[in-house]
Design a protein around this motif. Structure first.
Motif, PDB file in Angstrom:
ATOM      1  N   GLN A 172      33.626  42.209  34.442  1.00 15.24           N
ATOM      2  CA  GLN A 172      34.355  43.298  35.222  1.00 15.24           C
ATOM      3  C   GLN A 172      33.248  44.557  35.487  1.00 15.24           C
ATOM      4  O   GLN A 172      33.378  45.029  36.726  1.00 15.24           O
ATOM      5  CB  GLN A 172      35.585  43.988  34.026  1.00 15.24           C
ATOM      6  CG  GLN A 172      36.286  45.008  35.111  1.00 15.24           C
ATOM      7  CD  GLN A 172      37.394  45.396  34.102  1.00 15.24           C
ATOM      8  OE1 GLN A 172      37.991  45.144  33.158  1.00 15.24           O
ATOM      9  NE2 GLN A 172      37.930  46.586  34.716  1.00 15.24           N
ATOM     10  N   ALA A 219      43.047  47.924  37.899  1.00 20.82           N
ATOM     11  CA  ALA A 219      42.610  46.935  37.141  1.00 20.82           C
ATOM     12  C   ALA A 219      43.731  47.035  35.983  1.00 20.82           C
ATOM     13  O   ALA A 219      44.010  47.862  35.486  1.00 20.82           O
ATOM     14  CB  ALA A 219      41.141  47.395  36.787  1.00 20.82           C
ATOM     15  N   GLY A 271      45.863  41.396  34.119  1.00 20.39           N
ATOM     16  CA  GLY A 271      46.003  40.319  34.960  1.00 20.39           C
ATOM     17  C   GLY A 271      45.054  40.312  36.307  1.00 20.39           C
ATOM     18  O   GLY A 271      44.846  39.285  36.719  1.00 20.39           O
ATOM     19  N   GLU A 272      44.294  41.265  36.535  1.00 20.83           N
ATOM     20  CA  GLU A 272      43.848  41.224  37.856  1.00 20.83           C
ATOM     21  C   GLU A 272      42.948  42.494  37.935  1.00 20.83           C
ATOM     22  O   GLU A 272      43.447  43.637  37.451  1.00 20.83           O
ATOM     23  CB  GLU A 272      44.692  41.099  39.053  1.00 20.83           C
ATOM     24  CG  GLU A 272      44.146  41.132  40.430  1.00 20.83           C
ATOM     25  CD  GLU A 272      45.202  40.797  41.529  1.00 20.83           C
ATOM     26  OE1 GLU A 272      44.879  39.863  42.404  1.00 20.83           O
ATOM     27  OE2 GLU A 272      46.120  41.677  41.620  1.00 20.83           O
ATOM     28  N   PHE A 291      41.497  44.726  41.446  1.00 18.37           N
ATOM     29  CA  PHE A 291      41.929  44.580  42.697  1.00 18.37           C
ATOM     30  C   PHE A 291      41.282  45.739  43.611  1.00 18.37           C
ATOM     31  O   PHE A 291      41.250  47.114  42.939  1.00 18.37           O
ATOM     32  CB  PHE A 291      43.300  44.818  42.892  1.00 18.37           C
ATOM     33  CG  PHE A 291      43.904  44.804  44.460  1.00 18.37           C
ATOM     34  CD1 PHE A 291      44.274  43.836  45.158  1.00 18.37           C
ATOM     35  CD2 PHE A 291      44.133  46.096  44.732  1.00 18.37           C
ATOM     36  CE1 PHE A 291      44.817  44.000  46.311  1.00 18.37           C
ATOM     37  CE2 PHE A 291      44.775  46.341  46.225  1.00 18.37           C
ATOM     38  CZ  PHE A 291      45.094  44.983  46.667  1.00 18.37           C
ATOM     39  N   ARG A 300      39.784  40.450  45.089  1.00 19.11           N
ATOM     40  CA  ARG A 300      40.618  39.991  43.740  1.00 19.11           C
ATOM     41  C   ARG A 300      40.052  39.214  42.970  1.00 19.11           C
ATOM     42  O   ARG A 300      39.388  38.305  43.199  1.00 19.11           O
ATOM     43  CB  ARG A 300      42.100  39.257  44.305  1.00 19.11           C
ATOM     44  CG  ARG A 300      42.860  39.883  45.053  1.00 19.11           C
ATOM     45  CD  ARG A 300      44.077  39.052  45.379  1.00 19.11           C
ATOM     46  NE  ARG A 300      44.985  39.937  46.333  1.00 19.11           N
ATOM     47  CZ  ARG A 300      45.847  40.569  45.850  1.00 19.11           C
ATOM     48  NH1 ARG A 300      46.313  40.878  44.335  1.00 19.11           N
ATOM     49  NH2 ARG A 300      46.955  41.195  46.453  1.00 19.11           N
ATOM     50  N   ALA A 301      40.163  39.714  41.345  1.00 21.48           N
ATOM     51  CA  ALA A 301      39.389  38.977  40.448  1.00 21.48           C
ATOM     52  C   ALA A 301      40.497  38.746  39.341  1.00 21.48           C
ATOM     53  O   ALA A 301      41.084  39.610  39.072  1.00 21.48           O
ATOM     54  CB  ALA A 301      38.384  39.839  40.121  1.00 21.48           C
ATOM     55  N   LYS A 302      40.682  37.536  39.031  1.00 18.52           N
ATOM     56  CA  LYS A 302      41.588  36.848  38.126  1.00 18.52           C
ATOM     57  C   LYS A 302      40.997  36.428  36.783  1.00 18.52           C
ATOM     58  O   LYS A 302      39.927  35.668  37.046  1.00 18.52           O
ATOM     59  CB  LYS A 302      42.526  35.924  38.538  1.00 18.52           C
ATOM     60  CG  LYS A 302      43.233  36.422  39.873  1.00 18.52           C
ATOM     61  CD  LYS A 302      44.659  35.679  40.139  1.00 18.52           C
ATOM     62  CE  LYS A 302      45.087  36.173  41.443  1.00 18.52           C
ATOM     63  NZ  LYS A 302      46.525  36.821  40.737  1.00 18.52           N
ATOM     64  N   ARG A 328      39.760  34.479  33.732  1.00  8.69           N
ATOM     65  CA  ARG A 328      39.494  33.050  33.367  1.00  8.69           C
ATOM     66  C   ARG A 328      39.879  32.813  31.894  1.00  8.69           C
ATOM     67  O   ARG A 328      40.186  33.816  31.174  1.00  8.69           O
ATOM     68  CB  ARG A 328      37.801  32.479  33.683  1.00  8.69           C
ATOM     69  CG  ARG A 328      37.554  32.603  35.287  1.00  8.69           C
ATOM     70  CD  ARG A 328      36.300  32.075  35.585  1.00  8.69           C
ATOM     71  NE  ARG A 328      36.211  30.693  34.947  1.00  8.69           N
ATOM     72  CZ  ARG A 328      35.741  29.646  35.727  1.00  8.69           C
ATOM     73  NH1 ARG A 328      35.660  29.679  37.072  1.00  8.69           N
ATOM     74  NH2 ARG A 328      35.546  28.523  35.085  1.00  8.69           N
ATOM     75  N   TYR A 344      35.790  36.695  35.065  1.00  7.54           N
ATOM     76  CA  TYR A 344      36.869  36.722  36.330  1.00  7.54           C
ATOM     77  C   TYR A 344      36.440  35.904  37.267  1.00  7.54           C
ATOM     78  O   TYR A 344      35.166  35.705  37.853  1.00  7.54           O
ATOM     79  CB  TYR A 344      37.054  38.122  36.737  1.00  7.54           C
ATOM     80  CG  TYR A 344      37.550  39.265  35.717  1.00  7.54           C
ATOM     81  CD1 TYR A 344      38.859  39.389  36.043  1.00  7.54           C
ATOM     82  CD2 TYR A 344      36.842  39.693  34.768  1.00  7.54           C
ATOM     83  CE1 TYR A 344      39.624  40.156  35.101  1.00  7.54           C
ATOM     84  CE2 TYR A 344      37.569  40.549  33.962  1.00  7.54           C
ATOM     85  CZ  TYR A 344      38.735  40.928  34.105  1.00  7.54           C
ATOM     86  OH  TYR A 344      39.398  41.705  33.080  1.00  7.54           O
ATOM     87  N   VAL A 399      36.650  35.377  41.331  1.00  8.13           N
ATOM     88  CA  VAL A 399      36.641  36.403  42.428  1.00  8.13           C
ATOM     89  C   VAL A 399      36.770  35.807  43.669  1.00  8.13           C
ATOM     90  O   VAL A 399      35.938  34.939  43.950  1.00  8.13           O
ATOM     91  CB  VAL A 399      35.366  37.390  42.214  1.00  8.13           C
ATOM     92  CG1 VAL A 399      35.369  38.739  43.347  1.00  8.13           C
ATOM     93  CG2 VAL A 399      34.903  37.734  40.877  1.00  8.13           C
TER      94      VAL A 399
END
Length: 162
Positions: free
Chosen positions: A46, A69, A72-73, A75, A104-106, A108, A114, A116
């Motif tokens: 992050q 932020a 879950g994500e 953005f 968008r970054a989720k 792992r 994340y 991306v």
């Protein structure tokens, strides 16, 4: 369930899983909607995302509209950027275009890491009505997005997990 039935079910499950995995990993660019273009940027922490995203967007003339932020994500969304039409857009009669970027970054499975993606949306101005209409990105417009995504990929490879 006897052994032969179990073997067939296991083989079918493995085949479906393998096909799904292959289709997910075979392409770096994803086209899910006609006026959007998505590129997988890799993985990052992050802190790197929060430092590099504003820097790279600014470098390419995009202004951040919003940033969120949560668990879950991560953005980032830019304002629409007016730009001159590319050569292949001009051949289609387009004189003015807008592009908006979303990162968008989720998370792992590994804590703090994340996946991306960069999403580019495109629209053009109708020369008769003056209205903005969603439009697929042409090859040359995609090349501009690839240039931006390559910078993100480089930064994430160098600094992303540090």
């Amino acid at each position: 369930m006897n052994n032969s039935s179990f073997s067939r079910v296991a083989l079918l499950a493995f085949t479906v899983f393998s096909l799904a995995l292959a289709s997910c990993s075979s392409s770096k660019a994803i086209n899910t909607n006609s006026n959007t273009y998505q590129v997988r940027l890799g993985v990052s922490k992050q802190n790197t995302i929060d430092i590099e995203t504003p820097r790279i967007f600014t470098r390419f003339g995009y202004q951040i509209l919003r940033n969120e932020a949560n668990v879950g994500e991560i953005f980032y969304e830019t304002r629409w950027k007016k730009r001159a039409a590319t050569e292949d857009e001009r051949k289609l009669g387009i004189k003015q275009a807008n592009t908006r970027l979303t990162l968008r970054a989720k998370p792992r499975v590994t804590a703090g890491i994340y996946s991306v993606i960069l999403i580019a949306e495109n629209q053009y101005q109708d020369t008769e009505t003056g209205e903005w209409r969603p439009s697929p990105l042409t090859d040359m417009a995609k090349d501009k997005i690839k240039e931006i995504s390559d910078v993100f990929k480089t930064e994430f490879q160098v600094k992303g997990l540090n």
